[in-house]
Design a protein around this motif. Structure first.
Motif, PDB file in Angstrom:
ATOM      1  N   MET A   1      32.270 -22.209   8.761  1.00  0.00           N
ATOM      2  CA  MET A   1      33.535 -21.473   8.996  1.00  0.00           C
ATOM      3  C   MET A   1      33.799 -20.618   7.732  1.00  0.00           C
ATOM      4  O   MET A   1      33.424 -20.982   6.633  1.00  0.00           O
ATOM      5  CB  MET A   1      34.680 -22.449   9.241  1.00  0.00           C
ATOM      6  N   ILE A   2      34.413 -19.491   7.980  1.00  0.00           N
ATOM      7  CA  ILE A   2      34.636 -18.538   6.875  1.00  0.00           C
ATOM      8  C   ILE A   2      36.022 -18.774   6.282  1.00  0.00           C
ATOM      9  O   ILE A   2      36.996 -18.915   7.038  1.00  0.00           O
ATOM     10  CB  ILE A   2      34.529 -17.090   7.413  1.00  0.00           C
ATOM     11  N   SER A   3      36.097 -18.860   4.979  1.00  0.00           N
ATOM     12  CA  SER A   3      37.457 -18.997   4.373  1.00  0.00           C
ATOM     13  C   SER A   3      37.699 -17.779   3.504  1.00  0.00           C
ATOM     14  O   SER A   3      36.760 -17.189   2.975  1.00  0.00           O
ATOM     15  CB  SER A   3      37.495 -20.275   3.508  1.00  0.00           C
ATOM     16  N   ARG A   4      38.992 -17.432   3.380  1.00  0.00           N
ATOM     17  CA  ARG A   4      39.327 -16.182   2.698  1.00  0.00           C
ATOM     18  C   ARG A   4      39.617 -16.460   1.231  1.00  0.00           C
ATOM     19  O   ARG A   4      40.286 -17.446   0.892  1.00  0.00           O
ATOM     20  CB  ARG A   4      40.553 -15.559   3.385  1.00  0.00           C
ATOM     21  N   VAL A   5      39.148 -15.573   0.409  1.00  0.00           N
ATOM     22  CA  VAL A   5      39.337 -15.712  -1.055  1.00  0.00           C
ATOM     23  C   VAL A   5      40.778 -15.311  -1.387  1.00  0.00           C
ATOM     24  O   VAL A   5      41.302 -14.376  -0.794  1.00  0.00           O
ATOM     25  CB  VAL A   5      38.360 -14.741  -1.763  1.00  0.00           C
ATOM     26  N   ASP A   6      41.415 -16.032  -2.301  1.00  0.00           N
ATOM     27  CA  ASP A   6      42.832 -15.710  -2.581  1.00  0.00           C
ATOM     28  C   ASP A   6      43.038 -15.636  -4.096  1.00  0.00           C
ATOM     29  O   ASP A   6      43.116 -16.660  -4.776  1.00  0.00           O
ATOM     30  CB  ASP A   6      43.704 -16.815  -1.964  1.00  0.00           C
ATOM     31  N   PRO A   7      43.122 -14.426  -4.653  1.00  0.00           N
ATOM     32  CA  PRO A   7      43.277 -14.301  -6.114  1.00  0.00           C
ATOM     33  C   PRO A   7      44.650 -14.746  -6.609  1.00  0.00           C
ATOM     34  O   PRO A   7      44.828 -15.055  -7.773  1.00  0.00           O
ATOM     35  CB  PRO A   7      43.065 -12.810  -6.353  1.00  0.00           C
ATOM     36  N   GLU A   8      45.645 -14.822  -5.702  1.00  0.00           N
ATOM     37  CA  GLU A   8      46.991 -15.207  -6.164  1.00  0.00           C
ATOM     38  C   GLU A   8      47.010 -16.669  -6.607  1.00  0.00           C
ATOM     39  O   GLU A   8      47.870 -17.082  -7.392  1.00  0.00           O
ATOM     40  CB  GLU A   8      48.000 -15.032  -4.996  1.00  0.00           C
ATOM     41  N   PHE A   9      46.059 -17.442  -6.080  1.00  0.00           N
ATOM     42  CA  PHE A   9      46.142 -18.892  -6.299  1.00  0.00           C
ATOM     43  C   PHE A   9      46.161 -19.226  -7.791  1.00  0.00           C
ATOM     44  O   PHE A   9      46.800 -20.177  -8.233  1.00  0.00           O
ATOM     45  CB  PHE A   9      44.923 -19.547  -5.609  1.00  0.00           C
ATOM     46  N   LYS A  10      45.486 -18.338  -8.589  1.00  0.00           N
ATOM     47  CA  LYS A  10      45.390 -18.631 -10.035  1.00  0.00           C
ATOM     48  C   LYS A  10      46.789 -18.700 -10.645  1.00  0.00           C
ATOM     49  O   LYS A  10      47.124 -19.617 -11.400  1.00  0.00           O
ATOM     50  CB  LYS A  10      44.577 -17.529 -10.722  1.00  0.00           C
TER      51      LYS A  10
ATOM     52  N   GLU B   1      49.534 -19.457  -9.253  1.00  0.00           N
ATOM     53  CA  GLU B   1      50.225 -20.685  -8.832  1.00  0.00           C
ATOM     54  C   GLU B   1      49.732 -21.864  -9.670  1.00  0.00           C
ATOM     55  O   GLU B   1      50.515 -22.664 -10.175  1.00  0.00           O
ATOM     56  CB  GLU B   1      49.918 -20.933  -7.350  1.00  0.00           C
ATOM     57  N   LEU B   2      48.420 -21.899  -9.909  1.00  0.00           N
ATOM     58  CA  LEU B   2      47.860 -23.042 -10.637  1.00  0.00           C
ATOM     59  C   LEU B   2      48.298 -23.039 -12.093  1.00  0.00           C
ATOM     60  O   LEU B   2      48.402 -24.088 -12.733  1.00  0.00           O
ATOM     61  CB  LEU B   2      46.322 -22.973 -10.553  1.00  0.00           C
ATOM     62  N   HIS B   3      48.603 -21.834 -12.622  1.00  0.00           N
ATOM     63  CA  HIS B   3      48.984 -21.777 -14.047  1.00  0.00           C
ATOM     64  C   HIS B   3      50.252 -22.598 -14.298  1.00  0.00           C
ATOM     65  O   HIS B   3      50.474 -23.118 -15.394  1.00  0.00           O
ATOM     66  CB  HIS B   3      49.238 -20.322 -14.462  1.00  0.00           C
ATOM     67  N   LYS B   4      51.091 -22.726 -13.247  1.00  0.00           N
ATOM     68  CA  LYS B   4      52.365 -23.454 -13.470  1.00  0.00           C
ATOM     69  C   LYS B   4      52.084 -24.921 -13.783  1.00  0.00           C
ATOM     70  O   LYS B   4      52.899 -25.607 -14.382  1.00  0.00           O
ATOM     71  CB  LYS B   4      53.232 -23.394 -12.209  1.00  0.00           C
ATOM     72  N   TYR B   5      50.884 -25.390 -13.369  1.00  0.00           N
ATOM     73  CA  TYR B   5      50.618 -26.825 -13.577  1.00  0.00           C
ATOM     74  C   TYR B   5      49.998 -27.056 -14.959  1.00  0.00           C
ATOM     75  O   TYR B   5      49.423 -28.097 -15.204  1.00  0.00           O
ATOM     76  CB  TYR B   5      49.673 -27.348 -12.470  1.00  0.00           C
TER      77      TYR B   5
END
Lengths: 396, 141, 587, 575
Positions: free
Chosen positions: A1-10, A12-16
């Motif tokens: 199955m194809i999943s879409r790449v998401d550059p925004e996730f970075k 979001e992760l920085h908050k952790y």
């Protein structure tokens, strides 16, 4: 199955916690140097890859971050200084917030003031309910001798105004039970949510039903001994961790299950099981706390360098709970009823928020997630009954 | 002992000899039946060389030059082409099978082609068997 | 003054307030006596329009200009800009100021003539004096770059002093067996060039020498060279080798990267140039403790070995200096998790290069490294052949803890080593552990595909640690593409070590006054379009000392540096750092 | 006829020859041949001791013919000729047998290879008997130089030579100087303005008194030899005749048109542009889609056409580093945009480029690796409700996931290929081209800027794709060669021209018509042909056309080749 790449996730992760890990160029050095990696658990590189590409689904369904015990060797030898070890820590926080279906832990992790506010709120709630239901008896200060028993110690259960000792203990017990149910409810639901994400959502993963039980021993074994932790080279962490874990569990079971036998009026001699257990667990907790405080302040060791507020919150609460616990004991023995009553109150004010907030929603939840992660990992392994598709090299 | 043909090959210095060297640096293996003689241009190869080779007992002659238009001296390979057509007709009268001689254009970058050509020609000569010219000449003299 | 030089004199208009005066006799004097070819008399428009000025200078092909008149320095700056735009020196503009007494009385006319005469002779002499820049050139470092630069200059008929620190020329390339991508042997390329340098009448080769001081101005450098003694006279030594046989001292040979032993009196390698013996000062017992001296007794040529020779300092005049002091390989022992130094069969690529070389310790056979009785590790022919060889890329390079830059050549020479192993041990299994395969040059990608087809396994994933477990070298790597952990037992590991600036690089940069970048490589003034020119005119850099590069690029840079030298000598002037018009001044 | 004393030397070349050829046996067999006085073998004949060995033999045993069996004469014939000169023997009394490239490297069967080596050595020995002493001709060098191509390489070469006051003719086929570098906005790794470096050089070259620039003109005809070339240049429908001593070819390269790669849908879907087109956009100072908005997702795909056996089987060397430069420029111009680098191997190896790679990663660029040998990324139109117009589907190797990347703008890092005019120019200059139509250098390490034709040099990307700094270095390297030749004022020219033995020339004039250079005139009064040795290039076509054998090319005479044929076949008798 194809999943879409998401550059925004970075973002979001920085908050952790931790911003610089994106310059990893995937040389595979961290996975190779880590003593815990095996064929399917190619962490930390796979975790970095999924985080870089923003593949949230794959990230949440992988248990790898829980299998890493942060010995820090990968961060030391990383050619690009991309802190793979610390990223695993960040991913653990992220996964905790993902498993929690209520969304509270995400709130706590991303905005620290919410966590502080929640703790203060609960502490106040405890204090008020304590004062309402178990008000201090007026003659605490005027006639302290009334509360001293024959050995000269304070009769702890009869400090409240007009409430018999047994009633006092019973009320506390009800409170503890209520708290335990609440916490257990959240924790177990989160674990089930984790189970759903890791095992059930993976359609093509099939494994024999009986393996649920055959693998169950691994859950217990890991919960008790943290066997994997011992494989890291620096073993003092493992011992410290064992001490605090056993100490905490003992205290927790004593308070919730055996409150009556534990919180009794007369002062038992020091060799009595109740005292010994108390001493052992306080020693265990204090040893761990001091070791961690020094480590986090001096930042010598790699794993201690990036302390997220949630790490500090948890240690501070545990520290005060332990200190107040010791004070109660001292005041009881030295016969100061008023002091005993009020420290008991403060003790609860620290204890309850720590358990209600930290256990299901914050750092403390790893006590459940780690053993389950090992358990789920063994389930997945049993399912795939691994035969390597690509016979590239006879890996001896 | 299995018949190992001997083929005299005339290679022009600028293109085909460089191509043969390239086959060497790329370690391409081909049959050791070739005996290479370097000349400055394929235009330098005159019929006497080819007949001398047969006279000395060669089983085949290979003439190589640059691709038309690439010749370092502009037209040398055109002259060689014309002479080769003439020789091809002429050796039939002398009783030499025309397949024993061959003309090929090899550029400086076609090492692989040269190796294949060498193997191919050795094979054709093997099928034809050893040349009997030398024996006949010795009987006549 | 070369025939290309043309002087022009411009009589500038007097400043406002002075009336222009007829200068006809002055012009006649200038034309007949001083024979200045181009004379421009009080051009009103010339200095107002820059392009007209440029056009005039170009039209008359002027190479130096005299501005005459009253306070002509008003126009000096604009004329200087025009001259520098045309590629000439700013100093080619000279002022002849008549002072305020513009009116042409008898008395002043005479000193105006003398002034013009003096200024004219000064311009002519200046052209003479600057044309005499020193024709000789000093090349520091005799690796392939130093050799190529020396040959380019010497073949143009100019003298070269080639200064080499070690006992022979050849540098690191002499140690290699084959070179990528054409796999022709390094010796076949290097030895003829070394022979040509050795026999070239215009190249003076000074081995065991180092530059200790450089002073003087660009074009006239005075360089002091400290030549440490060889203790063996180069002219009379016939290279028979009896001294080396008899010499009792054995030390590890640095040419063979420690894979073999050599005597205290030795020839670095059979094809060395000069093809003569020399004594290693630290190892020789006589020089250290004054004992032994066997070599003097057995030497057939009397007086050839002189154990009392002392270092001497030589002063050399040179117009240009080319620095080509090469590089130092990365010390593999600095990364202890690869086990270099602890485990005998973990070799650096240079050691393996010697092992596989026909002139190496085992004549080219790949064998295990064992320790002989005296405890030093050697390669012997019968110590068994490895069956599984791993080559680890980027050892010490692309690593922020060691060298963050990419050493550019390790990928390609690792492929070459894999091919050579495949050639010598057809049954061996070869693995290469890399991050990115950097096969960038002409014919490199085709070479990479060919090596893959030969069955060398390319594994994308850098090995983290090597441990010796019961005789085998245990390797842990993550095979990223196949998504598996690889735990393998190898017989031999080759570490593809990177390149680092040479030990004497810092010292040299201080002596020569040229700056280095943050890693210690020499810095070019404008790397993008002129990687050989340094911040000091007359000093050029070539080869790996400027940054890691492969042999073809080093050879090209050496010739480019030679171009700079030839150009400065043949055009009689030294272009300082890139002559740019003012508007484009580089910050 | 003086007594012929031949010395034969067989080289081991380390193990290159000795591995497949029994060198001692070849030397022994050679020793038995008629006229051979000494036959030795040595590890490295081309080294100092090897050559000294030969020189000592010549002097002690007064040999007058030498045969060396080693590598290809194209590499070391000059080296050994110099050694003969050192020993006082005429360099042309020497013959080489190529037993490395054409024997030991190409045959595994040791017995047959040794047999072949013996045959070749015998042929060489028989041939060397008939070789006569010849003296090299030295010719005056015309200090002018022709530079073809006005890119950074051509400009640098022209400037370096002109600065020494010598005349340079610069021929450029476009209407302006600057070549490929003019199209580039900034250089890597420090993102300096490309015009900051290029414009001053163009300015200096176009206004330099010693450089004559011919714009939109091409070299159509060339004659003469090193030091004395005559070329005709088509210049705006006029033809001018130029005389010069050396030629520096700097014709550069052109970008690959990606239309044949259908999976990249170039020109089929909007907002898919090549790297060169993106440079133009950057030089305008903004990044816009066709629809004039600013892109939010920019994808850069590497190795388009390069490393692809069907199109360009080589690596075009500069696209990875240019792609990293683009990523930084996009981040500077559009801070909020997301940049994806879809690459196979990140080849950022030049000075400062590894640091640029890590800096680009720090700025949040996402790197996705695809298998360049397997299925290439596929660009398709996005669905209606998607934010972006384009979606790229690919198998990402580092995570092993099949992913799709949304993109507003896709930049294809196209490979670089040779100019189409390279075929025509290589025929005019007489230099050869490699399988990818780039020019072949004489030897990548021995002589990287020269070609097999003396006096013709190749610099810059016409030899292979390379960076600006390498092109400039090569230009200066060629300039060094030219300046060295000018400074020495003369150059040695090959002497293997033809010569006529008038006593047996029957005056049939066949040779006059056959000669491609018109170097043979027919002397009316003597009724014989005569060779003009200046124009003759020594191809030998006349020698094979002459019915009586009157005209013969020196060093390749009839006798010598016939003797070599005999020698090569001689072994047939004994075996």
């Amino acid at each position: 199955m194809i999943s879409r790449v998401d550059p925004e996730f970075k973002q979001e992760l920085h908050k952790y916690g931790l911003r610089e890990w994106n310059e990893c160029f995937h040389c595979g050095n961290c996975t190779a140097i880590c003593p815990l990696t095996k064929d399917d658990n190619l962490f930390p590189r796979r975790g970095i890859r999924l985080a870089q590409m923003g593949l949230k689904k794959q990230l949440v369904s992988s248990v790898d971050p829980w299998l890493c015990y942060y010995c820090g060797e990968c961060t030391e030898t990383c050619p690009r200084n991309a802190n793979p070890g610390e990223l695993m820590m960040v991913l653990r926080r992220y996964l905790t917030s993902c498993y929690d279906w209520t969304g509270i832990s995400r709130l706590f992790y991303t905005r620290k003031i919410w966590e502080l506010a929640a703790i203060i709120l609960i502490a106040l709630g405890v204090i008020i309910s304590f004062l309402v239901f178990l008000p201090p008896s007026p003659d605490l200060f005027s006639k302290p001798q009334a509360f001293i028993n024959e050995q000269g110690g304070v009769m702890i259960n009869s400090l409240a105004n007009g409430i018999s000792a047994s009633r006092f203990v019973q009320l506390i017990e009800y409170g503890d039970l209520l708290m335990a149910i609440l916490v257990a409810g959240f924790l177990i639901s989160n674990i089930f949510h984790m189970f759903y994400r890791v095992i059930l959502s993976d359609r093509n993963l099939k494994f024999p039903f009986y393996s649920y039980f055959t693998e169950f021993w691994s859950l217990i074994y890991n919960f008790v001994t943290q066997a994997r932790f011992s494989k890291c080279d620096n073993r003092t962490y493992w011992i410290g961790h064992l001490l605090v874990m056993t100490g905490y569990t003992i205290m927790f079971t004593l308070i919730v299950a055996f409150l009556k036998e534990f919180q009794i009026e007369e002062i038992k001699p020091w060799y009595h099981w109740q005292r010994l257990l108390g001493y052992y667990s306080t020693f265990g907790i204090l040893f761990f706390l001091i070791y961690t405080f020094i480590g986090r302040i001096r930042k010598t060791d790699l794993k201690m360098q990036f302390s997220h507020p949630s790490d500090w919150m948890f240690i501070v609460l545990l520290f005060f709970t332990a200190v107040t616990g010791i004070l109660i004991h001292i005041f009881r023995v030295s016969g100061l009823p008023a002091a005993t009553y009020f420290t008991y109150l403060i003790h609860l004010a620290f204890l309850v928020p720590m358990i209600v907030i930290e256990v299901p929603f914050s750092k403390w939840s790893h006590l459940a997630y780690r053993p389950f992660a090992v358990y789920f990992d063994r389930l997945r392994r049993a399912g795939q009954n691994r035969q390597s598709i690509v016979e590239l090299t006879p890996a001896i | 002992m299995e018949f190992e043909p001997k083929i005299v090959a005339f290679l022009c210095n600028w293109c085909s000899y460089t191509g043969a060297d390239l086959a060497g640096t790329s370690r391409m293996k081909y049959s050791p039946s070739l005996r290479i003689i370097r000349v400055m241009c394929s235009g330098r190869i005159c019929p006497t060389f080819i007949f001398k080779a047969f006279q000395e007992g060669a089983d085949g002659v290979l003439v190589c030059g640059c691709h038309p238009g690439d010749c370092h001296y502009n037209e040398g390979n055109y002259k060689c082409l014309r002479r080769f057509k003439l020789i091809e007709k002429y050796i039939r009268q002398m009783g030499i099978e025309p397949d024993r001689i061959r003309l090929a254009w090899i550029s400086a970058s076609e090492g692989k082609l040269f190796a294949e050509l060498a193997n191919e020609m050795t094979q054709t000569i093997k099928n034809l068997g050893p040349s009997t010219i030398k024996a006949q000449l010795e009987q006549m003299v | 003054m070369s025939e290309y030089d043309r002087i022009g004199i411009i009589f500038c208009d007097p400043p406002s307030g002075y009336t222009p005066v007829d200068l006809s006799d002055l012009i006649i004097f200038v034309r007949d006596n001083l024979k200045i070819p181009v004379i421009i008399d009080q051009p009103r428009y010339l200095f107002s329009d820059f392009h007209v000025l440029m056009e005039t200078i170009r039209h008359h092909r002027l190479t130096s200009v005299i501005l005459a008149g009253i306070r002509p320095e008003r126009f000096r700056q604009i004329v200087r800009t025009a001259m520098t735009k045309l590629g000439y020196q700013a100093e080619s503009v000279v002022i002849a100021d008549f002072g305020d007494t513009w009116c042409v009385y008898e008395s002043q006319v005479q000193n105006v003539y003398e002034l013009l005469e003096r200024v004219h002779s000064q311009v002519v002499d200046k052209r003479h004096q600057s044309s005499h820049i020193q024709q000789d050139t000093i090349v520091i470092g005799a690796g392939i770059a130093g050799i190529q630069a020396s040959l380019e200059i010497a073949n143009a008929g100019l003298k070269v002093y080639l200064i080499e620190k070690s006992g022979t020329i050849g540098g690191h390339m002499a140690k290699f067996d084959k070179t990528f991508p054409t796999l022709d042997c390094a010796a076949c390329i290097l030895t003829p060039k070394m022979v040509e340098v050795g026999q070239h009448p215009l190249i003076e080769l000074m081995t065991c020498s180092e530059v200790v001081a450089v002073n003087g101005t660009p074009g006239h450098y005075k360089v002091t060279v400290r030549q440490s003694p060889r203790w063996v006279d180069v002219k009379s030594c016939i290279g028979c080798g009896t001294c080396s046989e008899k010499c009792p001292v054995k030390v590890s040979s640095e040419f063979d990267e420690g894979t073999t032993m050599r005597k205290a009196i030795y020839m670095p390698f059979p094809q060395a140039v000069p093809n003569k013996y020399l004594i290693d000062g630290e190892a020789c017992r006589f020089i250290q403790e004054g004992k032994c001296g066997v070599c003097v007794k057995v030497c057939p040529v009397t007086g050839c070995i002189n154990l009392y020779e002392v270092p001497r300092e030589i002063e050399i005049e040179a117009g240009n200096i080319i620095v080509a002091n090469g590089f130092k390989p990365f010390q593999a022992s600095r990364i202890d998790r690869f086990g270099y130094g602890k485990y005998p069969n973990v070799l650096t690529s240079l050691e393996f290069e010697r092992l596989i070389n026909a002139a190496g310790p085992t004549g080219g056979e790949i064998t295990f490294r064992t320790t002989d009785k005296k405890g030093n590790s050697v390669f012997v022919n019968d110590s068994g052949k490895p069956q599984k060889i791993g080559i680890i890329h980027c050892v010490g390079s692309r690593d922020e803890n060691f060298n963050p830059y990419c050493s550019k050549v390790c990928c390609m020479y690792s492929l070459k080593l894999a091919h050579l192993v495949r050639e010598k041990l057809p049954s061996a299994e070869i693995f290469e552990y890399f991050i990115d395969m950097r096969a960038f040059g002409k014919g490199y990608e085709e070479f990479y595909c060919r090596i893959q087809d030969e069955g060398v396994r390319m594994i994308r994933g850098k090995t983290a640690r090597v441990d010796q477990i019961d005789g085998h070298l245990h390797l842990r790597t993550e095979d990223i593409i196949a998504g598996r952990m690889l735990e393998q037992d190898m017989d031999m590991i080759i570490l593809s070590i990177g390149l680092e600036p040479a030990d004497d690089q810092k010292k040299l940069s201080d002596i020569l006054g040229i700056d280095v970048d943050e890693y210690g490589w020499f810095k070019a003034v404008r790397y993008e379009i002129d990687p050989v020119r340094t911040n000091r005119p007359g000093i050029w850099i070539a080869g790996v000392c400027q940054g890691p590069k492969d042999i073809p690029d080093s050879v090209v840079q050496a010739s480019a540096a030679a171009a700079g030298v030839l150009q400065s000598i043949m055009s009689d002037r030294l272009t300082d750092s890139e002559v740019f018009p003012l508007t484009y001044m580089i910050n | 006829m003086e007594e012929i004393r031949i010395g034969v030397y067989i080289c081991w070349c380390g193990t290159n020859i000795a591995k497949n050829v029994d060198v001692e046996r070849v030397a022994a067999e050679a020793g038995k041949l008629q006229g051979v006085v000494v036959a030795r073998d040595y590890k490295y004949m081309c080294s100092d001791p090897g050559q000294d060995l030969m020189v000592k033999d010549i002097q002690e045993m007064n040999l007058n013919r030498i045969v060396v069996a080693a590598c290809s004469p194209r590499i070391h014939e000059i080296t050994f000729r110099k050694a003969l000169e050192k020993a006082g023997l005429n360099p042309y009394l020497f013959q080489m047998a190529n037993i490395r490239e054409q024997v030991s490297w190409v045959h595994d069967d040791r017995e047959k290879a040794t047999q072949k080596a013996i045959d070749l050595v015998t042929g060489a020995v028989k041939r060397v008997r008939w070789q006569e002493a010849l003296n090299k001709r030295s010719v005056k060098v015309n200090p002018a130089t022709l530079v073809i191509g006005g890119g950074i390489a051509g400009l640098t070469a022209a400037r370096e030579i002109a600065r020494t006051g010598r005349i340079v003719f610069l021929v450029e086929k476009e209407k302006s100087l600057g070549g490929m570098m003019k199209k580039i906005n900034r250089t890597f790794p420090n993102l300096d303005e490309a015009s900051k470096y290029l414009n001053p050089i163009i300015e200096e070259v176009s206004s330099h008194p010693h450089i004559q620039v011919y714009l939109n003109s091409q070299l159509v005809k060339l004659s003469g030899y090193v030091g004395n070339f005559i070329g005709t240049v088509n210049h705006k429908e006029t033809q001018s005749e130029l005389e010069f001593g050396n030629i520096i070819v700097a014709t550069g390269l052109k970008p690959f048109k990606p239309t044949p790669l259908s999976n990249y849908a170039y020109k089929r879907l909007p907002n898919i542009i090549t790297s060169v087109e993106f440079e133009e956009m950057l030089s305008k100072g903004y990044i816009r889609l066709d629809s004039r908005q600013e892109p939010k997702h920019v994808a850069i795909i590497h190795c388009v056409g390069s490393r692809n056996p069907d199109f360009l089987p080589y690596c075009s060397r500069t696209c990875c580093q240019t792609a990293l430069k683009f990523a930084n420029q996009i981040k500077d111009l559009l801070p909020k945009a997301h940049v994806y680098q879809i690459y196979a191997d990140m080849r950022s190896m030049s000075k400062g480029c590894e640091e640029m790679y890590s800096k680009t990663a720090k700025r949040g660029v996402m790197f996705l690796m695809y298998d360049q040998k397997g299925k290439l990324p596929y660009i398709r139109e996005a669905g209606k409700n998607e934010k972006t117009r384009l979606v790229i589907e690919m198998k990402e190797l580092l995570s092993g996931e099949q992913v799709e990347v949304t993109a507003d703008l896709v930049i294809l890092m196209v490979g670089m290929e040779a100019q189409e005019t390279s075929k025509q120019l290589s025929q005019v200059l007489g230099i050869s081209r490699c399988s990818n139509n780039f020019y072949i250098e004489k030897h990548p390490k021995l002589d990287p800027v020269a070609t097999t034709t003396d006096g013709v040099f190749i610099v810059g990307s016409c030899q292979a794709p390379k960076e600006i700094s390498d092109s400039a270095s090569q230009a200066k390297a060629a300039a060094a060669r030219v300046l060295a030749m000018i400074n020495k004022d003369w150059v040695e020219v090959e002497v293997i021209t033809s010569s006529v033995r008038e006593e047996i020339c029957c005056g049939c004039q066949i040779c006059v018509h056959v000669c491609p250079y018109g170097a043979i005139e027919f002397l009316k009064e003597k009724k014989v042909s005569c060779v003009n040795e200046v124009i003759c290039k020594g191809c030998g076509t006349c020698a094979s056309a002459c019915p009586t054998g009157a005209i013969g090319s020196r060093h390749f005479t009839e006798k010598q080749i016939l003797a070599q044929i005999e020698g090569v076949m001689l072994q047939l008798l004994e075996v």
